[in-house]
Design a protein around this motif. Structure first.
Motif, PDB file in Angstrom:
ATOM      1  N   SER A 145       0.801  -1.171   0.050  1.00  0.00           N
ATOM      2  CA  SER A 145       0.083  -0.093  -0.053  1.00  0.00           C
ATOM      3  C   SER A 145       0.904   1.359  -0.081  1.00  0.00           C
ATOM      4  N   ASP A 146       0.259   2.380  -0.481  1.00  0.00           N
ATOM      5  CA  ASP A 146       0.732   3.677  -0.218  1.00  0.00           C
ATOM      6  C   ASP A 146       1.013   4.138   1.235  1.00  0.00           C
ATOM      7  N   GLU A 162     -10.298   9.323   6.872  1.00  0.00           N
ATOM      8  CA  GLU A 162     -11.328   9.845   6.211  1.00  0.00           C
ATOM      9  C   GLU A 162     -10.717  11.128   5.341  1.00  0.00           C
ATOM     10  N   PHE A 163      -9.863  12.140   6.291  1.00  0.00           N
ATOM     11  CA  PHE A 163      -9.185  13.318   5.711  1.00  0.00           C
ATOM     12  C   PHE A 163      -8.443  12.699   4.483  1.00  0.00           C
ATOM     13  N   LEU A 164      -7.547  11.795   4.491  1.00  0.00           N
ATOM     14  CA  LEU A 164      -6.770  11.242   3.539  1.00  0.00           C
ATOM     15  C   LEU A 164      -7.376  10.813   2.335  1.00  0.00           C
ATOM     16  N   LEU A 165      -8.706  10.266   2.718  1.00  0.00           N
ATOM     17  CA  LEU A 165      -9.386   9.676   1.556  1.00  0.00           C
ATOM     18  C   LEU A 165     -10.010  10.851   0.744  1.00  0.00           C
ATOM     19  N   GLN A 166     -10.484  11.815   1.377  1.00  0.00           N
ATOM     20  CA  GLN A 166     -11.142  12.990   0.834  1.00  0.00           C
ATOM     21  C   GLN A 166     -10.186  13.740   0.078  1.00  0.00           C
ATOM     22  N   ARG A 167      -8.597  13.632   0.628  1.00  0.00           N
ATOM     23  CA  ARG A 167      -7.884  14.647  -0.061  1.00  0.00           C
ATOM     24  C   ARG A 167      -6.640  14.021  -0.976  1.00  0.00           C
ATOM     25  N   THR A 168      -6.855  12.689  -0.958  1.00  0.00           N
ATOM     26  CA  THR A 168      -5.584  12.204  -1.915  1.00  0.00           C
ATOM     27  C   THR A 168      -6.187  10.892  -2.586  1.00  0.00           C
ATOM     28  N   ASP A 169      -5.527  10.450  -3.540  1.00  0.00           N
ATOM     29  CA  ASP A 169      -5.919   9.417  -4.255  1.00  0.00           C
ATOM     30  C   ASP A 169      -4.867   8.002  -4.042  1.00  0.00           C
ATOM     31  N   ASN A 191     -17.259   7.971  -2.455  1.00  0.00           N
ATOM     32  CA  ASN A 191     -16.936   7.104  -3.560  1.00  0.00           C
ATOM     33  C   ASN A 191     -15.610   6.490  -3.417  1.00  0.00           C
ATOM     34  N   ARG A 192     -15.003   6.186  -2.286  1.00  0.00           N
ATOM     35  CA  ARG A 192     -13.494   5.823  -2.095  1.00  0.00           C
ATOM     36  C   ARG A 192     -13.843   4.435  -1.337  1.00  0.00           C
ATOM     37  N   ASP A 193     -12.919   3.529  -1.743  1.00  0.00           N
ATOM     38  CA  ASP A 193     -12.778   2.041  -1.261  1.00  0.00           C
ATOM     39  C   ASP A 193     -11.310   2.257  -0.660  1.00  0.00           C
ATOM     40  N   ILE A 194     -10.956   1.261   0.382  1.00  0.00           N
ATOM     41  CA  ILE A 194      -9.809   1.085   0.985  1.00  0.00           C
ATOM     42  C   ILE A 194      -9.494  -0.305   0.982  1.00  0.00           C
ATOM     43  N   LYS A 283       3.503  15.990   4.553  1.00  0.00           N
ATOM     44  CA  LYS A 283       4.574  15.282   4.641  1.00  0.00           C
ATOM     45  C   LYS A 283       4.044  13.804   4.078  1.00  0.00           C
ATOM     46  N   VAL A 284       2.868  13.408   3.815  1.00  0.00           N
ATOM     47  CA  VAL A 284       2.628  12.215   3.096  1.00  0.00           C
ATOM     48  C   VAL A 284       3.056  12.507   1.792  1.00  0.00           C
ATOM     49  N   HIS A 285       2.439  13.610   1.132  1.00  0.00           N
ATOM     50  CA  HIS A 285       2.774  13.725  -0.204  1.00  0.00           C
ATOM     51  C   HIS A 285       4.335  13.804  -0.517  1.00  0.00           C
ATOM     52  N   TYR A 286       5.088  14.562   0.513  1.00  0.00           N
ATOM     53  CA  TYR A 286       6.622  14.607   0.358  1.00  0.00           C
ATOM     54  C   TYR A 286       7.310  13.306   0.227  1.00  0.00           C
ATOM     55  N   TYR A 287       7.104  12.171   1.447  1.00  0.00           N
ATOM     56  CA  TYR A 287       7.758  11.130   1.553  1.00  0.00           C
ATOM     57  C   TYR A 287       7.192  10.158   0.534  1.00  0.00           C
ATOM     58  N   ILE A 288       6.267  10.375   0.062  1.00  0.00           N
ATOM     59  CA  ILE A 288       6.039   9.160  -1.084  1.00  0.00           C
ATOM     60  C   ILE A 288       6.709   9.803  -2.357  1.00  0.00           C
ATOM     61  N   ALA A 289       6.733  10.929  -2.572  1.00  0.00           N
ATOM     62  CA  ALA A 289       7.320  11.195  -3.735  1.00  0.00           C
ATOM     63  C   ALA A 289       8.924  11.110  -3.424  1.00  0.00           C
ATOM     64  N   HIS A 290       9.494  11.087  -2.046  1.00  0.00           N
ATOM     65  CA  HIS A 290      11.012  11.025  -2.046  1.00  0.00           C
ATOM     66  C   HIS A 290      11.409   9.609  -1.470  1.00  0.00           C
ATOM     67  N   ASP A 291      11.527   8.669  -2.514  1.00  0.00           N
ATOM     68  CA  ASP A 291      11.769   7.155  -1.906  1.00  0.00           C
ATOM     69  C   ASP A 291      13.000   7.106  -0.879  1.00  0.00           C
ATOM     70  N   GLU A 292      14.126   7.689  -1.431  1.00  0.00           N
ATOM     71  CA  GLU A 292      15.386   7.745  -0.832  1.00  0.00           C
ATOM     72  C   GLU A 292      15.455   8.144   0.552  1.00  0.00           C
ATOM     73  N   ALA A 293      14.726   9.292   0.803  1.00  0.00           N
ATOM     74  CA  ALA A 293      14.605   9.839   2.027  1.00  0.00           C
ATOM     75  C   ALA A 293      13.956   9.127   2.985  1.00  0.00           C
ATOM     76  N   ARG A 294      12.805   8.502   2.557  1.00  0.00           N
ATOM     77  CA  ARG A 294      12.179   7.681   3.250  1.00  0.00           C
ATOM     78  C   ARG A 294      12.724   6.473   3.782  1.00  0.00           C
ATOM     79  N   LYS A 295      13.464   5.798   2.916  1.00  0.00           N
ATOM     80  CA  LYS A 295      14.071   4.626   3.049  1.00  0.00           C
ATOM     81  C   LYS A 295      15.213   4.733   3.941  1.00  0.00           C
TER      82      LYS A 295
END
Length: 326
Positions: A145-146, A162-169, A191-194, A283-295
């Protein structure tokens, strides 16, 4: 030492906690014999007589009967209790402290309360992790998962998911008993599933979810949750055991900020905390986009766990404190 270990009486994750405790004592060269509280006072008296323990240690303590508590208090054996649900059931744990020589608690705010009540030997002792169980491992697609959250649906967790479901894909996975009705609402209203596992999952399987997620979301239980027994509203200051477990898996986690967090991990290098939902989103947006920093942060988190946060280290610390007052 010979330790008579009174287990919590709880099932599920406590079975694994208690296995880790017994193993840690044994690894340190001590004899540790577990006792199940529902066996009753007579069985405990017989066990104490035959074992002649140097220490009676109780875990959680919430299911220990009054006769057993009185027996522990009047025996000449040193005693300790590890309060592992603090401060959420502190209405029930405060009456227990008079029965034990040493009090260990997972939460700093609870520690302050017990000291204020006059107990002379109170220590902060978080739960630890078992790095042999919680480790890095490849996983199949069903565990990926993300963003992943493992735990029951407390009100603040529901709000943030719920906030993340509303504001992200992003692909979000939630694992824990009680989430089913919320998922149905999200499907209907957003109209979102998890990806949902609506059940308690054992730690060996939780390892897979941690390893399969880009971000493990770690949100603490609210101090005013309706199921709590915390009339005075003591606000938890310390971090949960999930923090150590996820870090042990070399998983990157975003954790809601706690006062005691920086005593256990270095912010920005070993762990990332968030202050509110907008900070979380950024921070969710940033770290999903920056694999190396996250790892890299995840690698450093596991290193810190191995040096500071295992059950073995917790038990060694507990024994050091107990032996100092014997």
């Amino acid at each position: 030492m010979k330790i008579l270990f009174i287990t919590s009486g709880f099932r599920a994750v406590y079975y694994f906690f208690e296995q880790s405790v017994v193993k840690a004592f044994q690894n340190a060269g001590h004899c540790c014999e577990p006792f199940t509280v529902n066996k009753g006072l007579n069985a405990l008296q017989l066990m104490k007589q035959s074992m002649q323990p140097d220490l009676i240690l109780a875990m959680a303590g919430l299911k220990i009967s009054k006769p057993i508590l009185e027996f522990i208090k009047q025996t000449k054996v040193k005693s300790a209790i590890w309060m592992t649900e603090d401060p959420y059931y502190i209405d029930w744990t405060i009456p227990l402290i008079t029965y034990f020589d040493c009090i260990f608690t997972i939460d700093q705010a609870a520690l302050e309360q017990y000291k204020k009540l006059g107990h002379p030997h109170v220590y902060h002792l978080p739960l630890g992790t078992d790095p042999e169980m919680f480790h890095s491992t490849p996983v199949s697609e069903e565990f990926t998962s993300d963003i992943c959250l493992v735990g029951v649906p407390y009100s603040n967790r529901i709000e943030l998911i719920e906030f993340l479901l509303q504001r992200t894909d992003y692909e979000i996975q939630v694992v824990g008993r009680g989430w089913g009705k919320h998922n149905n609402e999200w499907i209907k209203n957003l109209n979102r599933d998890i990806h949902l596992v609506n059940a308690w999952v054992n730690p060996e399987t939780v390892v897979n979810y941690y390893n399969g997620s880009k971000i493990v979301l770690n949100i603490h239980r609210p101090s005013d949750e309706k199921y709590n027994k915390n009339r005075t509203g003591i606000i938890a200051k310390s971090i949960n055991n999930r923090t150590f477990d996820a870090a042990g898996c070399e998983a990157f986690q975003l954790i809601d900020s706690k006062e005691e967090l920086l005593n256990h991990f270095e912010e920005g290098k070993e762990i990332i905390s968030f202050q509110d939902k907008n900070d979380l989103l950024e921070k969710v947006h940033y770290y999903i986009a920056h694999d190396e920093a996250r790892k890299q942060i995840a690698v450093q988190a596991r290193k810190r766990v191995l040096t500071s946060h295992t059950f073995q280290q917790r038990i060694d610390h507990l024994l050091m404190k107990v032996q100092a007052i014997i």
